[in-house]
Scaffold this motif. Structure first.
Motif, PDB file in Angstrom:
ATOM      1  N   ILE A 145      39.188 -18.636  43.485  1.00 30.22           N
ATOM      2  CA  ILE A 145      39.510 -17.819  42.321  1.00 30.22           C
ATOM      3  C   ILE A 145      38.886 -18.416  41.065  1.00 30.22           C
ATOM      4  N   ALA A 146      38.928 -19.727  40.927  1.00 29.81           N
ATOM      5  CA  ALA A 146      38.360 -20.392  39.752  1.00 29.81           C
ATOM      6  C   ALA A 146      36.868 -20.112  39.635  1.00 29.81           C
ATOM      7  N   SER A 147      36.136 -20.192  40.744  1.00 36.51           N
ATOM      8  CA  SER A 147      34.697 -19.948  40.699  1.00 36.51           C
ATOM      9  C   SER A 147      34.395 -18.481  40.416  1.00 36.51           C
ATOM     10  N   GLY A 148      35.247 -17.588  40.931  1.00 31.82           N
ATOM     11  CA  GLY A 148      35.075 -16.167  40.634  1.00 31.82           C
ATOM     12  C   GLY A 148      35.262 -15.878  39.159  1.00 31.82           C
ATOM     13  N   ILE A 149      36.250 -16.523  38.556  1.00 28.87           N
ATOM     14  CA  ILE A 149      36.495 -16.343  37.125  1.00 28.87           C
ATOM     15  C   ILE A 149      35.330 -16.905  36.308  1.00 28.87           C
ATOM     16  N   LEU A 150      34.778 -18.039  36.731  1.00 32.68           N
ATOM     17  CA  LEU A 150      33.628 -18.596  36.011  1.00 32.68           C
ATOM     18  C   LEU A 150      32.448 -17.626  36.047  1.00 32.68           C
ATOM     19  N   LEU A 151      32.162 -17.054  37.215  1.00 33.56           N
ATOM     20  CA  LEU A 151      31.046 -16.116  37.316  1.00 33.56           C
ATOM     21  C   LEU A 151      31.298 -14.893  36.437  1.00 33.56           C
ATOM     22  N   LEU A 152      32.539 -14.473  36.355  1.00 34.00           N
ATOM     23  CA  LEU A 152      32.897 -13.337  35.510  1.00 34.00           C
ATOM     24  C   LEU A 152      32.805 -13.703  34.021  1.00 34.00           C
ATOM     25  N   SER A 153      32.869 -14.999  33.712  1.00 38.78           N
ATOM     26  CA  SER A 153      32.820 -15.461  32.319  1.00 38.78           C
ATOM     27  C   SER A 153      31.402 -15.531  31.767  1.00 38.78           C
ATOM     28  N   VAL A 154      30.401 -15.458  32.641  1.00 35.91           N
ATOM     29  CA  VAL A 154      29.013 -15.588  32.185  1.00 35.91           C
ATOM     30  C   VAL A 154      28.680 -14.534  31.140  1.00 35.91           C
ATOM     31  N   LYS A 155      29.038 -13.291  31.392  1.00 34.00           N
ATOM     32  CA  LYS A 155      28.702 -12.195  30.485  1.00 34.00           C
ATOM     33  C   LYS A 155      29.350 -12.376  29.117  1.00 34.00           C
ATOM     34  N   PRO A 156      30.663 -12.626  29.014  1.00 36.38           N
ATOM     35  CA  PRO A 156      31.248 -12.818  27.672  1.00 36.38           C
ATOM     36  C   PRO A 156      30.708 -14.049  26.949  1.00 36.38           C
ATOM     37  N   ILE A 157      30.419 -15.144  27.668  1.00 35.67           N
ATOM     38  CA  ILE A 157      29.836 -16.319  27.007  1.00 35.67           C
ATOM     39  C   ILE A 157      28.461 -15.965  26.456  1.00 35.67           C
ATOM     40  N   ALA A 158      27.666 -15.266  27.253  1.00 36.74           N
ATOM     41  CA  ALA A 158      26.321 -14.881  26.828  1.00 36.74           C
ATOM     42  C   ALA A 158      26.359 -13.958  25.611  1.00 36.74           C
ATOM     43  N   GLU A 159      27.377 -13.137  25.531  1.00 38.72           N
ATOM     44  CA  GLU A 159      27.498 -12.180  24.432  1.00 38.72           C
ATOM     45  C   GLU A 159      28.262 -12.749  23.248  1.00 38.72           C
ATOM     46  N   GLY A 160      28.642 -14.034  23.334  1.00 40.13           N
ATOM     47  CA  GLY A 160      29.337 -14.682  22.226  1.00 40.13           C
ATOM     48  C   GLY A 160      30.810 -14.341  22.129  1.00 40.13           C
TER      49      GLY A 160
END
Length: 347
Positions: A139-154
């Motif tokens: 679950i933690a790794s899935g959440i990290l992958l899902l976090s890529v887009k919001p981090i990239a978009e600031g």
């Protein structure tokens, strides 16, 4: 089970070749394969991997005070609830696999149009590592992958919220917060050189034996030094910084860095994905003095590989050969994991 997993991987590879011809059925097949993978992770035989026996003990003896130190309260709470219904550990396998795999499939859909190619890379490596083996990390790794887009978009508030949720399921998710300092700005040549140097810098730390536990950070340094003492007692396996999977990943990382200009127009998240992968590779060798930390952080950050490695496709012509190159990488990782590293057991 291993033979079935091999068949699913081969089917995914075939779909990767023809996904442009499946406009009406693409997402139905994507969801169907996801459902099959969840079912496989839920029904895996106990003992097929290195952790399932331990998880069964945790699950059945959730009220043992010793385990409150070893695993997160969320795992014990879920185990307590499920034990009122059944003593079959496969139900908790189903719970974690369903959430972890669904998060990853959703993230892949957002980060790349090459969904079946990314799924092939995922099945060959991180499906085995997380959904099949390191249950709580899934679950933690899935959440990290899902976090890529919001981090990239600031959108760091949203990414922070995601990471706080990840900590509920795995303590190692605390290592995600430094990623909030990264950005997705285009990388010039000098920046690419800097990120290329993080790998040899990790080896320098490995050679010198410098440990992050030597840094006087209250509580954290004490915890890390405890891990180091347990390693000296033989509780944890040492890190092999020249293992085949790690070396293959380094080669792919440098390859993508070299062809950055060719790839950047095809995946807008490339700068951030490269930085995360660079940190993953650095952590494996740089934190090797504390093996449990090196493995967990490196594998957690490394989940971005399921999208990043598909970028090799854009560097090879014709298109079918580009896909074949990525599929070859996936099959090579699968073969190394199963037949060389023996992550899964045939008996």
């Amino acid at each position: 089970m291993i033979y079935l997993l091999t068949i699913i991987l081969l089917i995914t590879c075939i779909l990767a070749f023809i996904e442009e011809r499946l406009p009406e059925y693409k997402w139905y097949l994507y969801i169907l394969l996801g459902g099959i993978l969840i079912t496989m992770a839920a029904l895996k035989p106990i003992g097929i991997d290195n952790d399932s026996d331990t998880y069964e003990i945790y699950f059945l003896h959730w009220d043992d005070p010793v385990f409150s130190v070893l695993v997160e309260p969320s795992f014990l709470f879920i185990s307590q609830l499920l034990n009122h219904i059944t003593h079959n550990v496969h139900w908790i396998f189903l719970f974690y696999a369903s959430i972890g795999l669904t998060l990853k499939l959703q993230a892949i859909k957002k980060l790349t149009p090459l969904v079946f190619l990314a799924m092939a890379v995922y099945v060959s490596n991180y499906f085995i590592l997380h959904e099949f083996t390191q249950l709580r990390a899934s679950i933690a790794s899935g959440i990290l992958l899902l976090s890529v887009k919001p981090i990239a978009e600031g959108r760091r508030k949203r990414a922070t919220l995601y990471m706080l949720v990840a900590m509920v399921f795995h303590y190692s998710s605390a290592a995600l917060f430094p990623l909030l300092l990264l950005n997705n700005k285009e990388m010039n040549l000098q920046q690419r050189i800097v990120w290329a140097l993080v790998i040899p810098f990790g080896y320098v730390l490995w050679i010198t034996g410098i440990s992050i536990g030597d840094i006087p950070i209250p509580y954290i340094s004490d915890k890390l030094n405890t891990y180091k003492e347990l390693q000296e007692e033989g509780l944890f396996d040492a890190v092999n910084v020249f293992n085949l999977v790690y070396l293959v990943k380094i080669l792919i990382y440098y390859f993508i860095l070299y062809f950055y200009d060719t790839i950047s127009g095809n995946n807008k998240y490339l700068p951030l994905l490269l930085k995360m992968e660079g940190l993953s590779l650095f952590c494996f060798s740089g934190l090797s003095a504390i093996p449990i930390l090196a493995f967990r952080v490196s594998e957690l950050y490394g989940i971005v590989e399921v999208v990043l490695f598909t970028c090799v496709f854009y560097t090879v012509n014709p298109k079918w050969l580009g896909k074949l190159t990525v599929i070859t990488i996936a099959l090579a990782l699968f073969a190394i994991n199963v037949f060389y590293n023996n992550i899964l057991h045939f008996s």
